[in-house]
Design an enzyme around this catalytic site. Structure first.
Site, PDB file in Angstrom:
ATOM      1  CG  ASP A 197     -19.790  -4.357  97.895  1.00 34.30           C
ATOM      2  OD1 ASP A 197     -20.030  -4.624  97.050  1.00 34.30           O
ATOM      3  OD2 ASP A 197     -19.186  -3.949  99.191  1.00 34.30           O
ATOM      4  CD  GLU A 198     -18.728  -2.380  93.609  1.00 31.90           C
ATOM      5  OE1 GLU A 198     -19.031  -0.738  93.941  1.00 31.90           O
ATOM      6  OE2 GLU A 198     -18.250  -2.214  93.410  1.00 31.90           O
TER       7      GLU A 198
END
Length: 347
Positions: free
Chosen positions: A108-109
């Site tokens: 997610d990053e």
């Protein structure tokens, strides 16, 4: 020439957001994803929606504790890793379609390296592209290095943008607690507190020799370095390669049978051996994680005499570590981690 910037892109409540996209009726409800989705079973929270976080629910919390904190309208869902991987891949592909260099950090990053005179406009364009392609929202931190960009993201959440540079570092971070720095966790913060160091500015003012004496000749100066917001500036598009692989099992009932536990460790080690074999990188260290009842977690590890991918040797090495554990206590979780030779060093 345009100025080089680092953007840190962080998907908002990612796992919960993917589930809500699949079940729009869950929007606005306290949603918790973890384990098999049954709060009466043992397991931990993987992600909680913002609505659930308002009740104090967070990642790593036992599901049963989360259930006690939440109202009756809360929704518990099982982990669906393939769905999250697919959503993550779609986001990262979208980021790679921009003019930025993309360094993936996880599901997610990611860091983006971009040359621009208007980083806020660039960040807004990235947010719009991700939303249009995946229907997922993200927050973006803007920094003059990776550390500041990563920390900045927290000030932008949710769905926002925040810039943190040398120009506003002390204004924003000076009086914040030391563990607001990326890389300082709870244990380190407690050790700092014992030295009467509580804030970022206090850490920056601490004598380096004192920090080195407490934390070691490398970690001590590194902590001092963090307090000034110093960090790497280069964003690399090289694919991420894990340093280790691990597997663990949570028992629904506490286990006191150490013969069974040793067998579980061997099985886990064999499965992790298959994971590292797929990367063609042998293991150089084996670690054992144990969580005693009710919730007391410890780890122990040992280096291998030579790198190996042999599942029998790795199972033997992991089983040997079982002797180090407290056999007078019951166990609720056991796990095995294999650390691999550094990327590029495998033969």
């Amino acid at each position: 020439m345009p100025t080089p910037w680092v953007l840190h892109v962080d998907l908002d409540q990612f796992v919960a957001a993917v589930e809500i996209l699949r079940r729009p009726e869950l929007a606005g409800l306290p949603v918790v994803v973890g384990g098999h989705g049954d709060p009466t079973e043992r397991g931990v929270v993987s992600t909680a929606s913002y609505e659930a976080r308002e009740y104090g629910v967070g990642s790593g919390m036992p599901l049963r504790v989360a259930a006690r904190k939440l109202p009756g309208a809360a929704v518990f869902l099982p982990v669906d890793a393939p769905a999250y991987t697919a959503a993550s891949n779609a986001v990262m592909d979208t980021l790679r379609d921009t003019v930025a260099v993309v360094e993936v950090l996880g599901w997610d990053e990611a860091f983006l390296g971009i040359d621009t005179d208007d980083p806020e406009s660039a960040a807004q364009s990235v947010q719009a592209a991700v939303l249009d392609a995946t229907a997922l929202h993200c927050s973006i931190g803007i920094g003059d290095n990776k550390l500041r960009a990563k920390i900045a993201t927290g000030f932008g959440k949710p769905r926002g943008i925040f810039r943190l540079t040398a120009n506003n570092w002390w204004q924003v971070m000076g009086e914040r607690p030391a563990d607001a720095l990326w890389g300082i966790g709870g244990k380190t913060a407690k050790k700092l507190a014992a030295l009467d160091i509580h804030t970022v500015v206090e850490l920056a003012s601490a004598p380096i020799d004192m920090l080195a004496a407490t934390f070691g000749p490398k970690t001590g100066p590194w902590l001092h370095h963090l307090a000034y917001g110093h960090g790497a500036r280069t964003v690399s598009a090289e694919p991420y390669r894990a340093r280790s692989h691990s597997r663990e099992i949570t028992f629904q009932q506490d286990v006191a049978d150490w013969g069974r536990l040793a067998a579980e460790v061997r099985d886990l080690a064999t499965r992790v051996a298959a994971d590292i074999a797929a990367e063609h990188r042998p293991a150089i260290r084996v670690a054992l994680k144990v969580r005693y009842a009710p919730f007391d977690t410890h780890t122990t590890s040992a280096s291998l005499t030579e790198p190996t991918s042999d599942p029998c040797e790795l199972a033997d090495a992991a089983a040997t570590l079982v002797d180090r554990l407290d056999h007078d206590r019951k166990v609720r979780l056991i796990g095995v981690r294999l650390e691999m030779v550094p990327s590029g060093d495998a033969t």
